[in-house]
Every structure is written in C-alpha cells, then in structure tokens.
Design a protein around this motif. Structure first.
Motif, PDB file in Angstrom:
ATOM      1  N   GLY A 184      20.606  -2.914  -4.360  1.00  0.00           N
ATOM      2  CA  GLY A 184      20.059  -1.707  -3.705  1.00  0.00           C
ATOM      3  C   GLY A 184      19.854  -0.458  -4.650  1.00  0.00           C
ATOM      4  O   GLY A 184      19.958  -0.865  -5.931  1.00  0.00           O
ATOM      5  N   LEU A 185      20.163   0.719  -4.222  1.00  0.00           N
ATOM      6  CA  LEU A 185      19.917   1.787  -4.959  1.00  0.00           C
ATOM      7  C   LEU A 185      21.379   1.571  -5.730  1.00  0.00           C
ATOM      8  O   LEU A 185      22.324   1.416  -5.319  1.00  0.00           O
TER       9      LEU A 185
ATOM     10  N   PRO B 262      23.890   4.014  -8.734  1.00  0.00           N
ATOM     11  CA  PRO B 262      24.011   5.178  -9.464  1.00  0.00           C
ATOM     12  C   PRO B 262      22.962   5.732 -10.397  1.00  0.00           C
ATOM     13  O   PRO B 262      22.574   4.787 -11.514  1.00  0.00           O
ATOM     14  N   GLU B 263      22.502   7.115 -10.621  1.00  0.00           N
ATOM     15  CA  GLU B 263      21.472   7.142 -11.611  1.00  0.00           C
ATOM     16  C   GLU B 263      21.509   6.830 -13.098  1.00  0.00           C
ATOM     17  O   GLU B 263      20.839   6.425 -13.799  1.00  0.00           O
TER      18      GLU B 263
ATOM     19  N   PHE C  13      21.159   3.152 -13.379  1.00  0.00           N
ATOM     20  CA  PHE C  13      19.772   2.982 -13.273  1.00  0.00           C
ATOM     21  C   PHE C  13      18.929   3.474 -14.638  1.00  0.00           C
ATOM     22  O   PHE C  13      18.559   2.424 -15.364  1.00  0.00           O
ATOM     23  N   PHE C  14      19.504   4.468 -15.260  1.00  0.00           N
ATOM     24  CA  PHE C  14      18.576   5.043 -16.511  1.00  0.00           C
ATOM     25  C   PHE C  14      19.076   4.177 -17.598  1.00  0.00           C
ATOM     26  O   PHE C  14      18.202   3.667 -18.589  1.00  0.00           O
TER      27      PHE C  14
ATOM     28  N   PRO D 234      15.903  -2.928 -12.504  1.00  0.00           N
ATOM     29  CA  PRO D 234      16.801  -3.722 -11.310  1.00  0.00           C
ATOM     30  C   PRO D 234      15.870  -3.820 -10.042  1.00  0.00           C
ATOM     31  O   PRO D 234      15.250  -3.003  -9.621  1.00  0.00           O
TER      32      PRO D 234
ATOM     33  N   TYR E 160      11.917   6.887 -20.145  1.00  0.00           N
ATOM     34  CA  TYR E 160      12.423   7.852 -19.352  1.00  0.00           C
ATOM     35  C   TYR E 160      13.723   7.429 -19.116  1.00  0.00           C
ATOM     36  O   TYR E 160      14.726   8.326 -18.844  1.00  0.00           O
TER      37      TYR E 160
ATOM     38  N   ALA F 225      14.088  13.115 -11.415  1.00  0.00           N
ATOM     39  CA  ALA F 225      13.701  12.489 -10.127  1.00  0.00           C
ATOM     40  C   ALA F 225      12.368  12.970  -9.752  1.00  0.00           C
ATOM     41  O   ALA F 225      11.782  11.983  -9.143  1.00  0.00           O
TER      42      ALA F 225
ATOM     43  N   TYR G 167       9.898  10.787 -11.662  1.00  0.00           N
ATOM     44  CA  TYR G 167       9.847   9.517 -11.213  1.00  0.00           C
ATOM     45  C   TYR G 167       9.013   9.558 -10.137  1.00  0.00           C
ATOM     46  O   TYR G 167       8.103   8.759  -9.704  1.00  0.00           O
TER      47      TYR G 167
ATOM     48  N   GLU H  42       6.672   6.180  -8.566  1.00  0.00           N
ATOM     49  CA  GLU H  42       6.572   5.942  -7.159  1.00  0.00           C
ATOM     50  C   GLU H  42       5.168   6.460  -6.621  1.00  0.00           C
ATOM     51  O   GLU H  42       4.647   5.664  -5.665  1.00  0.00           O
TER      52      GLU H  42
END
Ligand code: HBI
Ligand code: FE
Length: 288
Positions: A99-100, A102-103, A106-107, A116, A158, A175, A178, A183
């Motif tokens: 799932g989500l 940590p930033e 993710f980066f 992901p 990014y 954020a 993005y 999104e």
C-alpha cells in the motif's frame, strides 16, 4: 521499519496492507493465487466500467499504454507480466507493495525506474471510493502512462528530485506537483480536454466530472502555481491543471531549478479553490 505514511483522508484510518511481510524496500510478492473469485470479479466490474469511459475522456497516450500493457477485464493482472512489458517499452519495472509507503522509499523506487503497485483489491462496498490506493487504482490508473517514454522520464526525474528533498516545505511542494499532475492532471488535445491523471481515470465519477462538469476550474498548467496549491483529499478537485501536451510536464520540471525553489522561504499555499488573476482558464476545449 521507517514510519509509514498516513492514508490521505481526514478520518483516522489504519493502513490495510500486510507491512510485516514486506522487504526493507517495502516490496512484497503479489501472491497471485491468494486472490478470491470475488476479487477477480471486482476487478472485472471496475475494469469494464472504466474501459467504456476511456474513449472521449482519457488522453491518447493513456489509451495506447492501456493497450500495450495487455491487461484485460477477465482477471486480476499478473504484475510480473506487466513489468516485463513495461520494461521493454520504457524500462520501468513494476513491483508489488502493501500500500502507501514512506515518501523517501517511494521516491527512491521512482528514481530507479520502479513503480510500486499495491497488491490488494478494494472490497465490493468500495467500488466508487476508497481512501488508500489499491491494485485497481495503481495498475489501471498509473501503469498506462508509464508506457509513454516522456511521461516515464518525468516520473523518474520526479523521484530523483524527491530523493534529495528533506524539508517539510519541499516535500509539500512535491506532493502538490504529484497530485495535480500524476493523479489529477488534464491535457488539451485537438478533440478536447482529456485526463491522464490516475486519480481521475481510476474513478468513474471523477472521469466525467474532471473533463466535463461545470463546477471545477481548469487552468493552464503553471509549475509555480501548482507547487503552491493545496489540494482536497476526500472529494473531487476544485481546480484541475491542463497541459498543452505531455512533453510540457517533463520540460517544465527539467527547466526548473528545484534547489533554489526549495531554498526560498516557504510561501503561503493557495486554497484548493483559489482563483488568481494570472490563471489562464481553459474553457474553449471542453471534452466532446
Ligand atoms: N506510496 N505506494 C505508494 N503510492 C503512492 O502514490 C505514494 C506512496 N507514498 C508516498 C506518496 N505517494 C506521496 O508522498 C506522493 O506525494 C509522492
Ligand atoms: Fe495514485
């Protein structure tokens, strides 16, 4: 384990995924055989519903990417198959996550050209809305645009910028970027406004709302404006930013000096429904 992000909602909710079985970089196996018949049926329902909406609402690059990915309504896609296709097309790898994440993790994945994808499916009572990204949002919403070389290059760039950002003000700006592009981005085409953002295109309601409804403002993409604009997480957007073309995304980020942007004293954010004199409304190109 690093501190997990919070779900993007006003309500206090616990993340649903199985983080205990994740690797240090948050990878998990898709565990394909564990999907139930009902989860495959939920995929089919969502896929068929979105697929019929795509012509007339989705950007041509998204439609082409969806075709190239080779997924279908019949069953939940195998991530490894999509990963192999994307790697041949743009060098992007697809990895499963709970799932989500940590930033910074993710980066780091984006900067290494890995995207992901959440491995679990939403429940049947969440067909229209859920607060966390699930497999349908991540796969159907995000992967098609990653088959487009310039968009894929933007996502990697990014991630690389994010991997160097630590200050809360800088992370907030990233954020917003993005959110309003990857999104909820729109693009102008000769046939009218089209969506390329995953948050729009994985939602049947927002697919129509973002491209056709009278309510929201649609204004020309402007990087500085986007970096300062707060967003709504639990409802449709009040403002959408419109690209001239997908290349503009990569070009504007490439041309920007993020080091100096991040070094400037933090400026107050604009409200999600702010209307500025400098905004250029995109009104003449409503989707047909
Ligand atoms: N993790 N799996 C996943 N997917 C996202 O879209 C995501 C994330 N972690 C952090 C995050 N997004 C946000 O911080 C973005 O603004 C970068
Ligand atoms: Fe997303």
């Amino acid at each position: 384990m690093a501190r997990l992000p919070v779900a993007p909602t006003q309500a206090a909710v616990k993340l649903r995924g199985d983080y205990a079985s994740a690797a240090a970089d948050f990878r998990v196996d898709q565990n394909y055989d564990s999907y139930t018949a009902d989860e495959h049926a939920i995929w089919r329902t969502l896929y068929e519903r979105q697929l019929t909406l795509m012509p007339g609402h989705a950007a041509p690059e998204f439609l082409e990417g969806l075709r190239l990915l080779g997924a279908d309504a019949h069953s939940i896609p195998v991530l490894e198959e999509a990963s192999q296709r994307l790697q041949r097309l743009t060098g992007f790898e697809v990895i499963g996550v709970p799932g989500l994440i940590p930033e910074q993790d993710f980066f780091a994945h984006l900067a290494e050209r890995r995207f992901p994808v959440t491995v679990w499916m939403r429940r049947r009572d969440e067909l229209d809305y859920l607060v966390e990204p699930d497999l349908f949002h991540d796969f159907f919403g995000h992967l098609p645009m990653l088959a487009h070389t310039v968009f894929a290059n933007f996502i990697q760039a990014y991630g690389a910028i994010g991997a160097h950002a630590r200050e809360p003000a800088a992370l907030k700006m990233l954020a917003r970027l993005y959110w309003y592009t990857v999104e909820f981005g729109l693009v102008a085409t000769s046939r009218g406004l089209r969506a390329y953002g995953a948050g729009i295109l994985s939602s049947s309601g927002e697919t129509i709302y973002a491209t056709k409804a009278d309510g929201p403002a649609r204004i020309a993409f402007d990087l500085q404006r986007v970096l300062r604009t707060n967003y709504l997480i639990d409802s449709y957007q009040k403002t959408y930013f419109v690209l001239d073309d997908i290349e503009q995304l990569f070009d504007s980020v490439l041309a920007a000096d993020f080091e100096s942007i991040f070094a400037q004293p933090a400026q107050p954010g604009y409200a999600p429904d702010a209307r500025l004199p400098s905004d250029q409304p995109i009104a003449s190109l409503v989707a047909s």
